[in-house]
Enzyme design. Structure first.
Site, PDB file in Angstrom:
ATOM      1  N   ARG A  65       0.800  -1.224   0.000  1.00  0.00           N
ATOM      2  CA  ARG A  65       0.000   0.000   0.000  1.00  0.00           C
ATOM      3  C   ARG A  65       0.837   1.281   0.000  1.00  0.00           C
ATOM      4  O   ARG A  65       0.390   2.316  -0.419  1.00  0.00           O
ATOM      5  CB  ARG A  65      -0.941  -0.010   1.217  1.00  0.00           C
ATOM      6  CG  ARG A  65      -2.030  -1.049   1.058  1.00  0.00           C
ATOM      7  CD  ARG A  65      -2.898  -1.149   2.281  1.00  0.00           C
ATOM      8  NE  ARG A  65      -2.161  -1.722   3.402  1.00  0.00           N
ATOM      9  CZ  ARG A  65      -2.692  -1.987   4.584  1.00  0.00           C
ATOM     10  NH1 ARG A  65      -3.948  -1.712   4.814  1.00  0.00           N
ATOM     11  NH2 ARG A  65      -1.975  -2.515   5.545  1.00  0.00           N
ATOM     12  N   HIS A 208       6.970 -23.242   7.707  1.00  0.00           N
ATOM     13  CA  HIS A 208       8.424 -23.286   7.494  1.00  0.00           C
ATOM     14  C   HIS A 208       9.090 -24.426   8.264  1.00  0.00           C
ATOM     15  O   HIS A 208      10.209 -24.812   7.951  1.00  0.00           O
ATOM     16  CB  HIS A 208       9.068 -21.940   7.832  1.00  0.00           C
ATOM     17  CG  HIS A 208       9.088 -21.628   9.290  1.00  0.00           C
ATOM     18  ND1 HIS A 208       8.079 -20.953   9.906  1.00  0.00           N
ATOM     19  CD2 HIS A 208       9.985 -21.910  10.250  1.00  0.00           C
ATOM     20  CE1 HIS A 208       8.351 -20.826  11.186  1.00  0.00           C
ATOM     21  NE2 HIS A 208       9.498 -21.399  11.422  1.00  0.00           N
ATOM     22  N   LYS A 212      12.713 -27.575   7.345  1.00  0.00           N
ATOM     23  CA  LYS A 212      13.922 -27.842   8.131  1.00  0.00           C
ATOM     24  C   LYS A 212      14.436 -29.252   7.836  1.00  0.00           C
ATOM     25  O   LYS A 212      13.667 -30.194   7.702  1.00  0.00           O
ATOM     26  CB  LYS A 212      13.618 -27.703   9.627  1.00  0.00           C
ATOM     27  CG  LYS A 212      13.358 -26.264  10.049  1.00  0.00           C
ATOM     28  CD  LYS A 212      13.033 -26.189  11.510  1.00  0.00           C
ATOM     29  CE  LYS A 212      12.777 -24.757  11.934  1.00  0.00           C
ATOM     30  NZ  LYS A 212      13.984 -23.927  11.912  1.00  0.00           N
ATOM     31  N   GLU A 246      10.079 -21.750  23.306  1.00  0.00           N
ATOM     32  CA  GLU A 246      10.697 -20.482  22.898  1.00  0.00           C
ATOM     33  C   GLU A 246      11.145 -19.755  24.154  1.00  0.00           C
ATOM     34  O   GLU A 246      10.424 -19.764  25.158  1.00  0.00           O
ATOM     35  CB  GLU A 246       9.693 -19.610  22.156  1.00  0.00           C
ATOM     36  CG  GLU A 246       9.183 -20.205  20.857  1.00  0.00           C
ATOM     37  CD  GLU A 246       8.113 -19.312  20.240  1.00  0.00           C
ATOM     38  OE1 GLU A 246       8.431 -18.587  19.301  1.00  0.00           O
ATOM     39  OE2 GLU A 246       6.970 -19.344  20.731  1.00  0.00           O
ATOM     40  N   ASP A 265      -0.990 -20.393  17.302  1.00  0.00           N
ATOM     41  CA  ASP A 265       0.322 -19.946  16.841  1.00  0.00           C
ATOM     42  C   ASP A 265       1.257 -21.130  16.562  1.00  0.00           C
ATOM     43  O   ASP A 265       2.027 -21.101  15.601  1.00  0.00           O
ATOM     44  CB  ASP A 265       0.953 -19.023  17.891  1.00  0.00           C
ATOM     45  CG  ASP A 265       2.206 -18.338  17.376  1.00  0.00           C
ATOM     46  OD1 ASP A 265       2.201 -17.901  16.211  1.00  0.00           O
ATOM     47  OD2 ASP A 265       3.192 -18.246  18.133  1.00  0.00           O
ATOM     48  N   HIS A 270       2.715 -26.155  13.460  1.00  0.00           N
ATOM     49  CA  HIS A 270       4.027 -26.793  13.624  1.00  0.00           C
ATOM     50  C   HIS A 270       3.927 -28.137  14.356  1.00  0.00           C
ATOM     51  O   HIS A 270       4.491 -29.141  13.932  1.00  0.00           O
ATOM     52  CB  HIS A 270       4.972 -25.894  14.420  1.00  0.00           C
ATOM     53  CG  HIS A 270       5.191 -24.540  13.822  1.00  0.00           C
ATOM     54  ND1 HIS A 270       5.139 -24.311  12.466  1.00  0.00           N
ATOM     55  CD2 HIS A 270       5.471 -23.336  14.390  1.00  0.00           C
ATOM     56  CE1 HIS A 270       5.380 -23.028  12.237  1.00  0.00           C
ATOM     57  NE2 HIS A 270       5.577 -22.419  13.387  1.00  0.00           N
ATOM     58  N   LYS A 370       5.990 -19.879  25.458  1.00  0.00           N
ATOM     59  CA  LYS A 370       6.911 -18.748  25.352  1.00  0.00           C
ATOM     60  C   LYS A 370       7.553 -18.519  26.710  1.00  0.00           C
ATOM     61  O   LYS A 370       7.002 -18.902  27.734  1.00  0.00           O
ATOM     62  CB  LYS A 370       6.156 -17.500  24.929  1.00  0.00           C
ATOM     63  CG  LYS A 370       5.723 -17.537  23.472  1.00  0.00           C
ATOM     64  CD  LYS A 370       5.208 -16.189  23.032  1.00  0.00           C
ATOM     65  CE  LYS A 370       4.967 -16.189  21.539  1.00  0.00           C
ATOM     66  NZ  LYS A 370       6.198 -16.358  20.749  1.00  0.00           N
TER      67      LYS A 370
END
Lengths: 518, 389
Positions: A65, A208, A212, A246, A265, A270, A370
């Site tokens: 944009r 993603h 790996k 994480e 998430d 995953h 997390k």
């Protein structure tokens, strides 16, 4: 064995590391001024060109944009990819790459903008020989996916049979970034939106994790070695633990994370991918649909939790203040842009069962969070104890096979050995294999690998529609319990820098097992 | 950081090398500089993926091979056995052992490997195979890297070569560094024929970037069509002052001819000042379906046995054009490609071109477990093309 599309293979390619080079194409990135483009996509595309894995004619059209010229876009991308200390050789290569970068400014709802994208595509095809081949990359916030896909269809940018050339048809693919919806209904709606315009064989849902090396190596390890597969079942395996930990907090993603939480998430994408790869049956061929057929069967075999069963099988948590690596860090509710009374879970531990012959009665323990003590992703397969305790002094630790996904990709096997000495003292020892120390050469990063696969038309490492919808169907009772119970379930807080709330330990310990100390 | 234990290789009794290696591992695990955080012993990670035997007659060659192998350790941990073979007439026989460890970094464990050095001359040469064979790590691949011309004539050195090759899975040479590259390659190919991994040539490996950029340049449809109409190919290679054959350029031509289905016209090859000229003919059984059988391709090589510096490929027919690929300086990392159409302006672009060093070349050869068919075919064509090879 890779899926080979009917594209011509050059006779000069035999014996080279790439048996097939993708045909020249244009990658159209929607959301080209965003973080993903700067940090992942553009560096990945440049690296592929630098390694000679895509043709120099491959081009990129950034769509976003903000007003910008082609030159400004090129300069921004150069800063993102090369940095200030690039070598003269890198600068020379960048110049070639940058000649293929273009920018189109538009609101995603504006049909005029899509006309400009089309005009630019035609010009690039003409000037750079990209032959009408397209990758549309949706790197925007998910709320724009529907609008972009609809407008692509309306603007004549998706002509399935257009442009016969040299007896070949140009190809067209779309890459969609997660999240693929936020529940069953929205995932189905997103899929319907995509499939109104694209065929499933053109849709590449990117996770993603599947790019790996170790994730791909799970399949090789299981199905290229004869010694493990006979043991890979409920007769010999006691349980499986999957950890995605994480150490970072929510950082600058609070806006997204507040509406997502750990299930959306991490777990739905995953962790489900890791679960399917470790538990799937051998596919009849290493081809995209054969592999994905087996993966989706795993999710279908997962026992759905009834609302009353959820509290005994799932623990949610949220990090409070604490310390990571010796530094004090705030709690989730003290993070910028997080509601003071937020109930968004940043941690989950859960127990699943797969109701099929291979896995009947074997619990799969999943945990993710997390602000845990370290960043680590691992699948641990714990075998049953030796049947008779012949030796009385020392460890009886059962054998354990661990797939380390990150940060140090590798595989280790724990077994018991005798410590030297006159007495029979047993000690557990690890036999390890690490990618970094065992194999030479430059590995492709996950995004590089997946972008290359998409250009080559190989969907093996991308998620299919039914995988996404089945994963949501499995997790929906958990989300419903957490988000709609009245009164709401208790939110367990854990200190940042610890391995989650005490209830997570109880979840596994009441089965007579323990979480791995990582 | 590389830590060597002991600081320089320790001389040992050749009859007790294995025992001395084990003793050294024990000593290494007690070294304070290898302790973990807080001074606690962290143990050594002993990784071995293969046995690498390197042989050279000349001390400086062996030193070069040793340096490459040591730098290869983090990528290919192995037991290395370095043999200095018969440089002098004396009946010397000596052995030295050491363990060298690559420093732990980025959370990775320290990787340690053992290195055994043998020096033999005169009558002691005949004892070398008997010492080396028991030192090969069981069940792991054995790569034999011969640092100079492989001795083929009768004699003790040739016997050593024959025994060591027979015990190996793969023979590695670097033809460009030998005095007679084509002869060495042909002899080595014959010697390595029974091996599961066959013959590898680091010079062939140096051509990989050239093969990549040529394949890449001729992939777009209009360029691919040029392959069927090639009439003239010229390859320039660096002169090194040596009289040896321009082996890198020859192998490149051999590769191109074998992949495009060309046959060498018998008796067409001629040597001239600074080069070789040869005529090829399309055989009609080409990998490239549009080739016209019977047409000839003129091939010219200019320069010496050094690295290829430029390749020019010209097509005829109704739409003539040339593609000229020119390498920049060795460390530039790219090739300039110029397309010169018969009509219109030339087009230029840049293609990445990474020149691998010897460590990367050797690592690439160790990645493979089967013979290189490409090298075999290219070599076959070159031997038929070059008179006197």
């Amino acid at each position: 064995m890779r899926v080979i599309s009917p594209a011509t293979v050059s006779p000069l390619r035999e014996g080279l590391r790439l048996r097939r080079m993708p045909e020249p194409c244009v990658v159209v990135i929607f959301g080209a001024t965003g973080d993903l483009t700067h940090r992942k996509l553009m560096p990945a595309l440049y690296t592929l060109m630098r390694l000679g894995m895509i043709p120099p004619a491959c081009s990129v059209i950034g769509v976003a944009r903000r007003p910008k010229t082609d030159e400004q876009f090129r300069e921004e991308m150069a800063a993102a990819v090369l940095g200030p200390h690039a070598s003269p050789a890198d600068r020379a290569l960048w110049e070639t790459f940058a000649q293929g970068l273009f920018y189109v400014q538009t609101e995603f709802r504006d049909p005029e903008g899509y006309a400009r994208v089309r005009a630019t595509l035609e010009r690039v095809d003409r000037e750079r020989g990209t032959g009408g081949n397209r990758v549309y990359y949706l790197a925007t916030a998910p709320e724009f996916y529907g609008e972009i896909v609809h407008n692509l269809g309306q603007s004549g940018l998706i002509e399935r049979h257009a442009g016969q050339r040299d007896g070949r048809r140009p190809w067209l693919r779309v890459i969609v970034e997660k999240p693929f919806g936020r529940d069953v209904r929205s995932a189905e709606e997103l899929n319907r939106t995509l499939l109104r315009v694209f065929r499933e064989s053109q849709v590449y849902r990117i996770d993603h994790y599947l790019g790996k090396e170790t994730v791909q190596n799970i399949l090789v390890f299981r199905f290229a070695n004869g010694i493990f597969e006979p043991l890979w079942n409920q007769h010999y395996i006691d349980h499986v633990q999957i950890t995605v930990a994480e150490s970072i907090g929510v950082e600058d993603r609070a806006g997204y994370y507040e509406t997502a939480g750990v299930i959306r998430d991490i777990v739905q994408n995953h962790m489900m991918q890791l679960l399917t790869l470790v538990a799937m049956e051998p596919p009849v061929a290493f081809e995209a649909d054969e592999v994905r057929n087996e993966k989706v069967k795993v999710i279908r075999a997962a026992r759905r939790l009834a609302p009353d069963d959820v509290p005994a099988s799932v623990v949610f948590g949220q990090y409070g203040p604490g310390a990571i690596g010796g530094e004090e860090v705030p709690g989730y509710r003290q993070e910028p842009r997080v509601a003071a009374g937020s109930r968004t879970p940043t941690f989950v531990a859960m127990r699943l069962f797969l109701d099929n012959w291979r896995w009947a009665g074997v619990p799969f323990y999943l945990r993710s969070g997390k602000r845990l003590p370290k960043r680590v992703t691992e699948i641990a397969v714990q075998f049953k104890q030796a049947p008779l305790p012949l030796f009385h002094d020392g460890a009886r630790d059962p054998n354990l096979l661990a797939f380390n996904i990150q940060p140090d990709e590798g595989i280790s096997l724990r077994f018991v050995a005798k410590a030297p000495g006159t007495t029979m003292r047993l000690r557990p020892v690890n036999m390890g294999f690490q990618y970094g120390t065992a194999f030479a050469g430059e590995e492709l990063s996950a995004y590089e690998r997946l972008l290359l696969d998409c250009m080559l038309g190989d969907q093996t490492l991308f998620t299919r529609r039914d995988e996404v919808e089945e994963a949501w169907a499995l997790l929906e009772p958990v989300l419903t319990w957490w988000e709609r119970s009245s009164p709401p379930p208790e939110l367990q807080t854990y200190e940042a820098g610890t391995w989650g709330p005490p209830a997570a330990w109880s979840l596994i310990e009441r089965d007579g097992r323990r979480w791995r100390r990582l | 950081m590389v830590i060597r234990i002991p600081d320089s290789p320790a001389p040992v009794d050749v009859r007790a090398i294995e025992r001395e290696v084990n003793r050294l591992w024990q000593a290494a695990s007690e070294r304070p500089e290898l302790a973990g955080a807080g001074g606690a012993p962290e143990g050594l990670t002993r990784i071995c993926m293969l046995t690498l035997v390197a042989v050279a007659r000349d001390a400086s060659t062996l030193s070069r091979l040793t340096d490459v192998i040591q730098r290869l350790t983090p990528r290919y941990p192995s037991r290395s056995i370095l043999v200095r073979c018969g440089a002098t007439g004396s009946d010397e026989l000596g052995a030295w052992v050491s363990v060298h460890c690559e420093g732990a970094d980025r959370g990775r464990p320290r990787v340690c490997c053992e290195q055994i050095v043998l020096a033999a001359g005169g009558r002691a040469l005949s004892r070398v195979p008997g010492i080396v064979l028991p030192l090969l790590v069981p069940d792991l691949p054995v790569y034999l890297w011969w640092g100079e011309d492989v001795p083929m004539a009768e004699g003790a050195a040739a016997e050593v070569a024959r025994h060591l090759v027979a015990a190996s899975d793969c023979l590695v040479v670097d033809s460009a560094t030998t005095a007679r590259p084509l002869t060495t390659l042909a002899a080595a190919a014959a010697l390595a024929a029974p091996l599961t991994g066959g013959l590898r040539d680091l010079t062939w490996g140096r051509l990989t970037p050239w093969r990549e950029v040529i394949a890449q340049s001729f992939e777009p449809a209009p360029m691919a069509a040029m392959l069927d109409r090639l009439e003239r190919v010229a390859v320039a290679a660096d002169a090194t002052g040596s009289e040896a054959d321009p082996i890198e350029a020859l192998l490149l031509i051999g590769w191109l001819a074998s992949r495009l289905g060309w046959e060498v016209l018998q008796g067409s090859a001629e040597r001239h000042a600074g080069g070789i000229r040869v005529l090829c003919r399309r055989s009609g059984a080409a990998a490239s379906p549009g080739s016209q059988p019977g047409e000839t391709v003129s091939v010219e090589i200019r320069g010496g046995p050094g690295p290829v510096s430029a390749v020019e490929l010209c097509a005829g027919g109704p739409d003539p054009a040339c593609a000229v690929l020119t390498r920049g300086r060795r460390d530039d990392g790219y090739v300039e490609v110029e397309i010169r159409p018969g009509r219109g302006r030339p087009r230029r672009h840049t293609i990445p071109f990474a020149v691998p060093d010897d460590v990367a070349l050797l690592a690439a050869e160790l990645d493979l477990v089967t013979p290189s068919r490409g090298l075999a075919r290219a070599l076959d064509l070159v031997r038929r093309a070059v008179p006197g090879a």
